[in-house]
Design an enzyme around this catalytic site. Sequence first.
Site, PDB file in Angstrom:
ATOM      1  N   TYR A  76      14.910  30.552   9.436  1.00  0.00           N
ATOM      2  CA  TYR A  76      13.724  31.183  10.033  1.00  0.00           C
ATOM      3  C   TYR A  76      13.788  31.249  11.554  1.00  0.00           C
ATOM      4  O   TYR A  76      14.210  30.295  12.219  1.00  0.00           O
ATOM      5  CB  TYR A  76      12.465  30.385   9.665  1.00  0.00           C
ATOM      6  CG  TYR A  76      12.017  30.565   8.233  1.00  0.00           C
ATOM      7  CD1 TYR A  76      11.575  31.805   7.771  1.00  0.00           C
ATOM      8  CD2 TYR A  76      12.025  29.496   7.353  1.00  0.00           C
ATOM      9  CE1 TYR A  76      11.159  31.964   6.461  1.00  0.00           C
ATOM     10  CE2 TYR A  76      11.605  29.642   6.039  1.00  0.00           C
ATOM     11  CZ  TYR A  76      11.173  30.884   5.598  1.00  0.00           C
ATOM     12  OH  TYR A  76      10.761  31.035   4.297  1.00  0.00           O
TER      13      TYR A  76
ATOM     14  N   MET B 237      11.035  24.938   3.445  1.00  0.00           N
ATOM     15  CA  MET B 237      10.196  24.160   2.538  1.00  0.00           C
ATOM     16  C   MET B 237      11.033  23.352   1.549  1.00  0.00           C
ATOM     17  O   MET B 237      10.786  22.163   1.344  1.00  0.00           O
ATOM     18  CB  MET B 237       9.227  25.077   1.785  1.00  0.00           C
ATOM     19  CG  MET B 237       8.124  24.334   1.071  1.00  0.00           C
ATOM     20  SD  MET B 237       6.984  25.427   0.236  1.00  0.00           S
ATOM     21  CE  MET B 237       6.128  26.186   1.600  1.00  0.00           C
TER      22      MET B 237
ATOM     23  N   LYS C  56       0.845  -1.203   0.000  1.00  0.00           N
ATOM     24  CA  LYS C  56       0.000   0.000   0.000  1.00  0.00           C
ATOM     25  C   LYS C  56       0.876   1.247   0.000  1.00  0.00           C
ATOM     26  O   LYS C  56       2.091   1.158   0.226  1.00  0.00           O
ATOM     27  CB  LYS C  56      -0.926  -0.024   1.219  1.00  0.00           C
ATOM     28  CG  LYS C  56      -0.197  -0.012   2.560  1.00  0.00           C
ATOM     29  CD  LYS C  56      -1.147  -0.335   3.716  1.00  0.00           C
ATOM     30  CE  LYS C  56      -0.407  -0.304   5.031  1.00  0.00           C
ATOM     31  NZ  LYS C  56      -1.195  -0.890   6.127  1.00  0.00           N
TER      32      LYS C  56
ATOM     33  N   ARG D 143     -10.241  -0.585  14.831  1.00  0.00           N
ATOM     34  CA  ARG D 143     -10.372   0.164  13.570  1.00  0.00           C
ATOM     35  C   ARG D 143     -11.508  -0.512  12.809  1.00  0.00           C
ATOM     36  O   ARG D 143     -12.602  -0.627  13.340  1.00  0.00           O
ATOM     37  CB  ARG D 143      -9.027   0.121  12.827  1.00  0.00           C
ATOM     38  CG  ARG D 143      -8.881   1.114  11.706  1.00  0.00           C
ATOM     39  CD  ARG D 143      -7.442   1.204  11.185  1.00  0.00           C
ATOM     40  NE  ARG D 143      -6.934  -0.064  10.653  1.00  0.00           N
ATOM     41  CZ  ARG D 143      -5.712  -0.232  10.139  1.00  0.00           C
ATOM     42  NH1 ARG D 143      -4.876   0.801  10.080  1.00  0.00           N
ATOM     43  NH2 ARG D 143      -5.320  -1.389   9.679  1.00  0.00           N
TER      44      ARG D 143
HETATM   45  C1  LIG Z   1      -0.385  -1.912   6.832  1.00  0.00           C
HETATM   46  C2  LIG Z   1      -0.920  -3.201   7.244  1.00  0.00           C
HETATM   47  C3  LIG Z   1      -0.074  -4.310   7.377  1.00  0.00           C
HETATM   48  C4  LIG Z   1       1.428  -4.218   7.241  1.00  0.00           C
HETATM   49  O1  LIG Z   1       1.958  -3.582   8.372  1.00  0.00           O
HETATM   50  P1  LIG Z   1       3.538  -3.534   8.634  1.00  0.00           P
HETATM   51  O2  LIG Z   1       3.639  -3.091  10.035  1.00  0.00           O
HETATM   52  O3  LIG Z   1       4.112  -2.550   7.667  1.00  0.00           O
HETATM   53  O4  LIG Z   1       4.059  -4.897   8.413  1.00  0.00           O
HETATM   54  C5  LIG Z   1      -0.656  -5.537   7.648  1.00  0.00           C
HETATM   55  N1  LIG Z   1      -1.997  -5.662   7.834  1.00  0.00           N
HETATM   56  C6  LIG Z   1      -2.833  -4.608   7.746  1.00  0.00           C
HETATM   57  C7  LIG Z   1      -4.291  -4.822   7.967  1.00  0.00           C
HETATM   58  C8  LIG Z   1      -2.325  -3.345   7.471  1.00  0.00           C
HETATM   59  O5  LIG Z   1      -3.164  -2.306   7.410  1.00  0.00           O
END
Ligand SMILES: *Cc1c(COP(=O)(O)O)cnc(C)c1O
Length: 383
Positions: free
Chosen positions: A267, A315, A36, A134
């Site tokens: 800054y 920046m 992802k 979640r």
């Molecule tokens: C992002 C994610 C992972 C991977 O997590 P890592 O800590 O990067 O290994 C696995 N399962 C779910 C549901 C996730 O959202």
Amino acid sequence: MRKRLWAEIDLSTISHNLRQIKKRVGPSVKIMGVVKANAYGHGLIAVSNLLVKEGIDALCVDNVEEGIELRKGGIFIPILILSSFWEEEVDLICNYQLTPTIFEKETAEILSRRALERGRKIKIHINVDTGMGRAGIPYKKAVEFIEEVNKFAGIEIEGIYTHFSSADEEDGKYSSLQISRFQEVVEKLKKRGIDPPLKHIANSAALLNIPSSFNFNCFNAIRPGLLLYGYYPSPLVTRSISLKPSLCLKSRVIFVKRVPPGSFLSYNRTYVTTRSTFIAILPVGYGDGYPRSLSNRGEVLIRGKRFPLVGRVCMNQSLVDTGDIKVKVEDEVVLWGTQGRGKISLEEVALKANTIPNELVTNLSQKVSRVYLGNLPPTRIDS
Ligand SMILES: *Cc1c(COP(=O)(O)O)cnc(C)c1O
């Protein structure tokens, strides 16, 4: 054009990290690599092609858009969508043969109907919330829910999973509680004749810290993300898998000046020189994804040696105090990674920036060119 900032990604390290993970879990546990957020900033298609070539079993992405990008990029292994999806994406899920995550009955119903209209079954995974808080079906309602979903003719439950909240902590009590809740769901389902082929919990931290979260008999698949790219999730994990970091963030000195004692830099005058010193300006800042929180805290490598960032990170510019050493314009700078004998790990930068490695790599701006070393033909940096 000469690059101001680029990320060198050594794909051979990702192969190495995958092999180390395989060694840890054994040959029978399926690996679903998490790619992802543009493969944690490392490049979705380049990384995914490599993982497919290395024989990974499946890929996980956050959403349908990412799944489609993979299919359009020529990836044809199973792709699990971890997040929820919009109803209007149901046809895309079917057309692109993506595997959605389900934890609501209405969604399951729609999916099943659309799949049947196409004369097909659609494979899904079910997310059980055992304490992450979640998404997911709450574990107390999971057995009943899965029995219902199992009745939909257009759906095949290929997998069931849960996600750890605190696997990167030293104390494993909460993770153990989550495992036992998940185990109970799995066992109750089995008694009712439902046994999805894939049962998975482990993320990167769990692969390091919690061996009971993966084994062929029970939890026969894993979902590593960060480990593939070669980083440890927190200072509290055991380093039980040996990793090679895959991304080195590089820049070049763009301006050098000598300043007298008492000079204010950048800054808000947060830094003042106490001696005559050389200051190098780097063409990198928070607009590129280099965190402002490193102001007066971070370090960089030039000529293999560490020098401190001074004053506020701007920046698109940062300042480095090189003391008596007059570095040159165009000298290579490493913001994290290795240079000669010098090394600044991403984990170290993350600690100093008060964040986690994941955030730093995913925050790298799209404008930062990814230059691949290793299995792809190397791209010329200076052309
Ligand atoms: C992002 C994610 C992972 C991977 O997590 P890592 O800590 O990067 O290994 C696995 N399962 C779910 C549901 C996730 O959202």
